[in-house]
Design a protein around this motif. Structure first.
Motif, PDB file in Angstrom:
ATOM      1  N   LEU A   2      -2.491   4.751   5.972  1.00 37.52           N
ATOM      2  CA  LEU A   2      -2.348   4.309   4.747  1.00 37.52           C
ATOM      3  C   LEU A   2      -3.448   4.178   3.726  1.00 37.52           C
ATOM      4  O   LEU A   2      -4.678   4.386   4.101  1.00 37.52           O
ATOM      5  CB  LEU A   2      -2.110   2.618   4.973  1.00 37.52           C
ATOM      6  CG  LEU A   2      -0.780   2.169   6.050  1.00 37.52           C
ATOM      7  CD1 LEU A   2      -0.802   0.713   6.114  1.00 37.52           C
ATOM      8  CD2 LEU A   2       0.319   2.929   5.536  1.00 37.52           C
ATOM      9  N   ALA A   3      -3.098   3.762   2.445  1.00 36.46           N
ATOM     10  CA  ALA A   3      -4.062   4.176   1.467  1.00 36.46           C
ATOM     11  C   ALA A   3      -5.158   3.270   1.438  1.00 36.46           C
ATOM     12  O   ALA A   3      -6.284   3.565   1.312  1.00 36.46           O
ATOM     13  CB  ALA A   3      -3.587   4.292   0.179  1.00 36.46           C
ATOM     14  N   ASP A   4      -4.690   1.904   1.864  1.00 35.47           N
ATOM     15  CA  ASP A   4      -5.624   0.748   1.659  1.00 35.47           C
ATOM     16  C   ASP A   4      -6.128   0.189   3.040  1.00 35.47           C
ATOM     17  O   ASP A   4      -5.349   0.393   4.022  1.00 35.47           O
ATOM     18  CB  ASP A   4      -4.977  -0.333   0.921  1.00 35.47           C
ATOM     19  CG  ASP A   4      -4.768   0.293  -0.482  1.00 35.47           C
ATOM     20  OD1 ASP A   4      -5.821   0.306  -1.446  1.00 35.47           O
ATOM     21  OD2 ASP A   4      -3.634   0.184  -0.743  1.00 35.47           O
ATOM     22  N   ASP A   5      -7.367  -0.261   3.179  1.00 36.39           N
ATOM     23  CA  ASP A   5      -7.672  -0.887   4.322  1.00 36.39           C
ATOM     24  C   ASP A   5      -7.373  -2.419   4.318  1.00 36.39           C
ATOM     25  O   ASP A   5      -7.895  -3.150   3.902  1.00 36.39           O
ATOM     26  CB  ASP A   5      -9.381  -0.902   4.548  1.00 36.39           C
ATOM     27  CG  ASP A   5     -10.184   0.811   4.760  1.00 36.39           C
ATOM     28  OD1 ASP A   5      -9.190   1.426   5.155  1.00 36.39           O
ATOM     29  OD2 ASP A   5     -11.044   0.629   4.425  1.00 36.39           O
ATOM     30  N   ILE A   6      -6.100  -2.366   5.055  1.00 37.61           N
ATOM     31  CA  ILE A   6      -5.687  -3.870   5.212  1.00 37.61           C
ATOM     32  C   ILE A   6      -5.639  -4.364   6.813  1.00 37.61           C
ATOM     33  O   ILE A   6      -5.501  -3.601   7.526  1.00 37.61           O
ATOM     34  CB  ILE A   6      -4.118  -3.653   4.790  1.00 37.61           C
ATOM     35  CG1 ILE A   6      -3.846  -3.061   3.425  1.00 37.61           C
ATOM     36  CG2 ILE A   6      -3.454  -5.114   5.182  1.00 37.61           C
ATOM     37  CD1 ILE A   6      -2.654  -2.997   2.917  1.00 37.61           C
ATOM     38  N   THR A  61       0.964  -1.201   0.007  1.00 40.34           N
ATOM     39  CA  THR A  61      -0.112  -0.117  -0.297  1.00 40.34           C
ATOM     40  C   THR A  61       0.903   1.249  -0.037  1.00 40.34           C
ATOM     41  O   THR A  61       2.016   1.234  -0.171  1.00 40.34           O
ATOM     42  CB  THR A  61      -0.956   0.216   1.154  1.00 40.34           C
ATOM     43  OG1 THR A  61      -1.700   1.040   1.023  1.00 40.34           O
ATOM     44  CG2 THR A  61      -0.192  -0.043   2.638  1.00 40.34           C
ATOM     45  N   THR A  62       0.296   2.358   0.384  1.00 35.65           N
ATOM     46  CA  THR A  62       0.914   3.599   0.160  1.00 35.65           C
ATOM     47  C   THR A  62       0.703   4.313   1.444  1.00 35.65           C
ATOM     48  O   THR A  62      -0.415   4.374   1.888  1.00 35.65           O
ATOM     49  CB  THR A  62       0.614   4.415  -1.030  1.00 35.65           C
ATOM     50  OG1 THR A  62       0.756   3.645  -2.172  1.00 35.65           O
ATOM     51  CG2 THR A  62       1.500   5.843  -0.991  1.00 35.65           C
ATOM     52  N   ILE A  63       1.650   5.151   2.035  1.00 33.78           N
ATOM     53  CA  ILE A  63       1.581   5.914   3.087  1.00 33.78           C
ATOM     54  C   ILE A  63       0.916   7.346   2.839  1.00 33.78           C
ATOM     55  O   ILE A  63       1.452   8.022   1.865  1.00 33.78           O
ATOM     56  CB  ILE A  63       2.800   6.408   3.775  1.00 33.78           C
ATOM     57  CG1 ILE A  63       3.704   5.280   4.262  1.00 33.78           C
ATOM     58  CG2 ILE A  63       2.731   7.385   4.917  1.00 33.78           C
ATOM     59  CD1 ILE A  63       5.044   5.386   4.960  1.00 33.78           C
ATOM     60  N   THR A  64      -0.299   7.473   3.153  1.00 33.01           N
ATOM     61  CA  THR A  64      -1.014   8.816   2.990  1.00 33.01           C
ATOM     62  C   THR A  64      -0.955   9.856   3.714  1.00 33.01           C
ATOM     63  O   THR A  64      -1.089  10.999   3.621  1.00 33.01           O
ATOM     64  CB  THR A  64      -2.573   8.610   2.649  1.00 33.01           C
ATOM     65  OG1 THR A  64      -3.172   7.963   3.774  1.00 33.01           O
ATOM     66  CG2 THR A  64      -2.812   7.443   1.622  1.00 33.01           C
ATOM     67  N   GLY A  65      -0.515   9.439   5.229  1.00 32.22           N
ATOM     68  CA  GLY A  65      -0.220  10.536   6.048  1.00 32.22           C
ATOM     69  C   GLY A  65       0.629  10.135   7.082  1.00 32.22           C
ATOM     70  O   GLY A  65       0.721   8.785   7.381  1.00 32.22           O
TER      71      GLY A  65
END
Length: 448
Positions: free
Chosen positions: A302-306, A277-281
């Motif tokens: 993170l960008a995705d709900d994992i 995923t990607t770090i969004t904040g």
């Protein structure tokens, strides 16, 4: 008030050095530490008065500076160090956390505890005795723990008439031995802890020595283990999901960055699942930031709900550690009860604790000559050996040589929570040591 503020600012701007002392019994470790604290004016008046009074009560004319660290009654009665004593002091150039570790063979585990986070180890040698068996043990432990700097303090030079040939012979023997173990930097200093020669002030009795004093070296040695330069690792400690009216959809993963740097927009992997995923904040101290580094405590968004929970590890997608259920490592056994093949344990790695079983103990290290005793069956207190542990769930482990933070672990007794062993994943000594020191026999090799 202005002066106090300036002093606080100067202190906060200085670097921190963690170091440990080690040596054989009666080599003068505690006296060296006491002299270091006394001559650098790092002890309070009432502490010094208490030491002076205790020394007088024991019939000593001069204050016994070893009493500044030997605080246990048994230590003072026997004149030895039993437990690790931590001292905190500072000069205008650097702050220090010092671990004064015992010299007895049965307290090897205490030295491992004290030196596990040290960036420098001071190994003392009595100038009259030279390099002895315990000196080699402590050099080997420092090498196993990947301590980047080692200082050889040849103590009690006043008892050998400050003779340069005595110092030179000891320094040459120790340096050759430590270098064969893979210790990257060794500095030899002739001292007299009792008289104060070359501890804080240069000695007037050893004009043949042109190197630094102990304190000068401690103040100037580069702290090379920069966590921000290591592979980025973030063990998840807590999942933050307030589900409040103000933050209905907030989901963050809190913890302390173990090593490296994380940035908003960076692609990361979540281990052991391997999802990317990607770090969004990044939230730090209640504010959003674009970058964070070790050892900051932050919350990553993170960008995705994992499915992420405590014990998972977040790492860069292109620089993730291997995930394994078969852990091969060197351990120092610290418990009084033995560690045996087939024993069920818990393994604690960063914030993750999983069930495991000791599959094999291929060898026990004999620190006297670095030979390996094959297939010992079990390890007892203070033993150092190789183990193979099979875990019930995958672990994302780095080699200890690459990261002392994410390459270390504990083996724990599941029945009562007792710490059994301290482990270091991967190879034992550095490659130079493996090439320089022959194995005891073919069957004792540490290659599984």
């Amino acid at each position: 008030m202005t002066t106090q503020l300036q002093s606080a600012e100067q202190l906060s701007a200085t670097t921190l050095l963690r170091f440990a002392t080690a040596g054989s019994v009666d080599d003068g470790k505690s006296t060296l530490v006491g002299r270091l604290l006394h001559d650098s004016k790092s002890i309070l008046t009432d502490q010094l008065e208490a030491v002076e009074q205790a020394s007088l009560n024991r019939g000593q004319e001069a204050p016994d500076l070893a009493l500044l660290t030997d605080g246990l009654r048994a230590e003072r009665e026997q004149g030895i160090t039993i437990d690790v004593a931590y001292r905190y002091f500072a000069t205008t150039r650097r702050r220090f956390i010092l671990a004064d570790t015992p010299g007895h063979v049965q307290y090897t585990r205490n030295m491992v505890t004290g030196a596990s986070t040290a960036e420098l180890a001071v190994v003392l040698v009595d100038a009259r005795n030279g390099v002895v068996e315990q000196t080699r043990r402590h050099a080997a432990v420092a090498a196993l723990l990947r301590v980047p700097h080692v200082v050889l303090a040849v103590n009690k030079m006043d008892l050998v008439d400050y003779a340069e040939p005595v110092f030179a012979a000891i320094a040459e023997e120790f340096t050759a031995y430590a270098a064969s173990l893979g210790v990257p930097e060794i500095t030899a200093i002739p001292i007299s802890a009792l008289a104060g020669d070359n501890v804080v002030e240069p000695s007037a009795h050893m004009d043949w020595y042109g190197g630094p004093t102990v304190l000068e070296h401690l103040e100037t040695v580069p702290v090379s283990h920069d966590l921000t330069a290591c592979h980025a690792r973030f063990p998840v400690q807590y999942v933050i999901r307030p589900q409040s009216a103000e933050h209905p959809d907030y989901r963050g993963y809190a913890g302390q960055i173990a090593a490296g740097v994380f940035r908003v927009g960076e692609a990361v992997s979540v281990l052991p699942s391997g999802r990317t995923t990607t770090i969004t904040g990044i939230d730090a101290l209640g504010e959003s930031v674009d970058i964070a580094w070790a050892p900051q405590s932050v919350t990553l968004r993170l960008a995705d709900d994992i499915d992420i929970s405590r014990g998972d590890l977040i790492a860069p997608a292109d620089d993730s550690p291997a995930v394994t259920q078969d852990v091969e490592a060197t351990v120092c056994h610290v418990a009084d009860q033995p560690l045996s093949v087939g024993q069920r344990v818990l393994i604690k790695h960063t914030t993750r604790t999983v069930k495991a079983i000791v599959k094999d103990i291929p060898s026990r290290l004999t620190l006297d000559d670095l030979s390996q005793h094959p297939a010992p069956g079990q390890l007892v207190a203070n033993d150092i050996g190789r183990v193979v542990v099979r875990t019930a769930e995958p672990l994302a482990l780095d080699a200890y040589a690459d990261s002392r933070r994410t390459g270390s672990f504990l083996l724990i007794d599941p029945a009562d929570g007792t710490t059994l062993s301290a482990g270091m994943a991967g190879a034992s000594f550095a490659a130079v040591a493996e090439a320089a020191v022959p194995a005891a026999d073919d069957d004792a090799e540490w290659d599984f």
